[in-house]
Design an enzyme around this catalytic site. Structure first.
Site, PDB file in Angstrom:
ATOM      1  CG  ASP A   1      17.278  32.813 -27.275  1.00 49.07           C
ATOM      2  OD1 ASP A   1      17.403  31.572 -27.228  1.00 49.07           O
ATOM      3  OD2 ASP A   1      16.575  33.438 -26.483  1.00 49.07           O
TER       4      ASP A   1
ATOM      5  N   GLY B   1      20.602  31.339 -25.497  1.00 44.99           N
ATOM      6  CA  GLY B   1      20.407  30.913 -24.123  1.00 44.99           C
ATOM      7  C   GLY B   1      21.178  31.773 -23.142  1.00 44.99           C
TER       8      GLY B   1
ATOM      9  CG  PHE C   1      18.314  37.586 -22.103  1.00 45.33           C
ATOM     10  CD1 PHE C   1      18.740  38.885 -21.919  1.00 45.33           C
ATOM     11  CD2 PHE C   1      17.039  37.238 -21.677  1.00 45.33           C
ATOM     12  CE1 PHE C   1      17.908  39.838 -21.318  1.00 45.33           C
ATOM     13  CE2 PHE C   1      16.202  38.177 -21.082  1.00 45.33           C
ATOM     14  CZ  PHE C   1      16.643  39.479 -20.906  1.00 45.33           C
TER      15      PHE C   1
ATOM     16  CG  ASP D   1      25.131  36.659 -25.727  1.00 48.60           C
ATOM     17  OD1 ASP D   1      24.496  35.618 -25.443  1.00 48.60           O
ATOM     18  OD2 ASP D   1      24.570  37.768 -25.790  1.00 48.60           O
TER      19      ASP D   1
ATOM     20  CD  GLN E   1      25.761  41.312 -24.959  1.00 48.93           C
ATOM     21  OE1 GLN E   1      25.546  42.362 -24.336  1.00 48.93           O
ATOM     22  NE2 GLN E   1      24.818  40.374 -25.106  1.00 48.93           N
TER      23      GLN E   1
ATOM     24  CG  ASP F   1      13.404  38.868 -30.026  1.00 50.59           C
ATOM     25  OD1 ASP F   1      14.518  39.392 -30.184  1.00 50.59           O
ATOM     26  OD2 ASP F   1      13.031  38.415 -28.935  1.00 50.59           O
TER      27      ASP F   1
ATOM     28  CB  CYS G   1      -6.938  46.192 -36.067  1.00 47.46           C
ATOM     29  SG  CYS G   1      -6.184  44.555 -36.068  1.00 47.46           S
TER      30      CYS G   1
ATOM     31  CB  CYS H   1      -6.609  40.998 -36.257  1.00 51.10           C
ATOM     32  SG  CYS H   1      -7.381  41.351 -34.672  1.00 51.10           S
TER      33      CYS H   1
ATOM     34  CB  CYS I   1     -10.271  44.143 -34.766  1.00 49.23           C
ATOM     35  SG  CYS I   1      -9.069  44.579 -33.490  1.00 49.23           S
TER      36      CYS I   1
ATOM     37  CG  HIS J   1      -5.520  43.438 -31.429  1.00 49.98           C
ATOM     38  ND1 HIS J   1      -5.860  44.124 -32.581  1.00 49.98           N
ATOM     39  CD2 HIS J   1      -4.842  44.326 -30.646  1.00 49.98           C
ATOM     40  CE1 HIS J   1      -5.442  45.379 -32.488  1.00 49.98           C
ATOM     41  NE2 HIS J   1      -4.816  45.526 -31.323  1.00 49.98           N
TER      42      HIS J   1
HETATM   43 ZN   LIG Z   1      -7.109  43.608 -34.193  1.00 48.68          ZN
END
Ligand SMILES: [Zn+2]
Length: 384
Positions: free
Chosen positions: A95, A97, A99, A149, A197, A274, A312, A314, A317, A343
């Site tokens: 990004d 910077g 923000f 920005d 913006q 993101d 899930c 993962c 899990c 997770h």
């Molecule tokens: Zn999971």
């Protein structure tokens, strides 16, 4: 010649959602894509192997402001760029910077040339200009860069929002000119995205998007979201520019969102998102599941032998119970953060995979309706 190319491979007939391929020097990325946030060149609690190999993250976001202050862009350049420094094989988006300057730095002064600010770490004075921010991101070697920005807080007056938006457009033009000059002889491909913006004023958002079209960049970002505005306004801000931004280029909604919001943005033509939420909320004890949110500290999980999310697959899990995670959380164990983040990041990527699958099958509208009713049910349960 385009630096980063994008192709649409499926479109939803009912909404503005699409599936595309974003080709970068560090791999082709299927969109819509969620990018985990690695603020300090690390997603807190996960190794790069977890991210790249186990979870299959094709692109990460790193933070220009934080890495500029520490360890510094010249050090990163000297050590071979950000990919090598953090040992990350896939794409990186940084990004601008903007923000962080506006949200973290207490003392700042906006001038036509750029923004003067004081480091939140030690108070040292620094200046970001549209040109210097391009140079910093080129030192990192980011695949996709953002222009400097101004990200106004919420709410601001229409007049201030317009002046601020016009300055962001002027900065974007300067950044783009500088970027094109710098990469003219570079063998490496990079892209620079300007940022729409205009606060929550649809007329300003449209004016900004139209002005940025002249730059003919490889993609467009939509910023100024998640600055404290009510959620419906963020979606309206995105909607305002949907038919102005070229459909042949990727669109990136910066800093969004909650799991239930992901398909909403996709339905409005967004390809990239993101958010720190999956990792930050994981550390704070909030786990996102296919059945709604799990607050792991609750006593009801004390003897719960089931996984965080039965749907899930993962590592967390497949191997650990809610009772064990609750125990780790209560004891403030490091492993809690590792397993919980593992997770939550997986959950976000699974949602994006489901979304892409639904768009390809032509059933995204049904998916969206279903996601809305599950979110409403979970909301109702949480209020009981
Ligand atoms: Zn999971």
């Amino acid at each position: 010649m385009p630096q980063i190319s994008y192709e649409i491979i499926a479109e939803c007939p009912d909404t503005r959602a699409r599936v595309g391929l974003l080709h970068t020097p560090h791999g082709s990325i299927e969109t819509p894509v969620f990018m985990p946030v690695g603020t300090q060149a690390t997603v807190k609690g996960l190794t790069q192997r977890d991210l790249a190999e186990d979870i299959g993250v094709p692109i990460l976001l790193a933070n220009t402001y934080h890495l500029y202050l520490r360890p510094g862009h010249e050090l990163i350049r000297k050590l071979g760029g950000l990919h090598k420094f953090m040992s990350w094989p896939n794409a990186i988006l940084t990004d601008s910077g903007g923000f962080q300057v506006f949200s973290l730095s207490g003392l700042r002064k906006i001038e036509e040339e750029g923004v003067l600010f004081h480091s939140h770490l030690n108070g040292d004075a620094h200046t970001f200009t549209p040109q210097s921010i391009v140079d910093v991101q080129l030192a990192y070697g980011s695949d996709i860069q953002m222009v400097l920005d101004e990200c106004p807080e919420y709410p601001v007056s229409h007049e201030y929002a317009r002046q601020s938006m016009l300055r962001t457009v002027r900065w974007a033009k300067q950044a783009n000119d500088h970027f094109r000059m710098r990469i003219a002889d570079s063998p490496t491909r990079h892209a620079l995205f300007p940022i729409v913006q205009g606060s929550m004023y649809p007329d300003l958002r449209k004016e900004c998007a139209r002005a940025l079209l002249d730059l003919d960049t490889d993609g467009y970002a939509i910023g100024g979201l998640s600055v404290g505005e009510p959620r419906p306004l963020s979606l309206e801000a995105v909607e305002a520019t949907e038919d102005i931004l070229p459909r042949s280029k990727p669109r990136y909604a910066m800093g969004v969102g909650m799991p239930a919001e992901l398909p909403e943005y996709v339905a409005r033509g967004i390809d990239m998102m993101d958010c720190v939420l999956p990792s930050r909320n994981a550390r704070n004890g909030y786990l996102f599941t296919s059945e709604g949110r799990v607050i792991i500290k609750h006593a009801r999980y004390r003897e719960d032998e089931g996984p965080v999310d039965p749907n899930c697959s993962c590592y967390t899990c497949l191997n650990y119970s809610r009772a064990y995670l609750r125990h780790l959380f209560q004891g403030k164990e490091i492993l809690y953060s590792v397993l919980a983040t593992r997770h939550n990041v997986q959950r976000y990527l699974d949602i994006m995979r489901e979304i892409r699958h639904a768009i390809k099958l032509g059933s995204f509208l049904e998916y969206l309706k279903c996601a809305r009713s599950i979110a409403a049910e979970a909301e109702a349960r949480a209020e009981v």
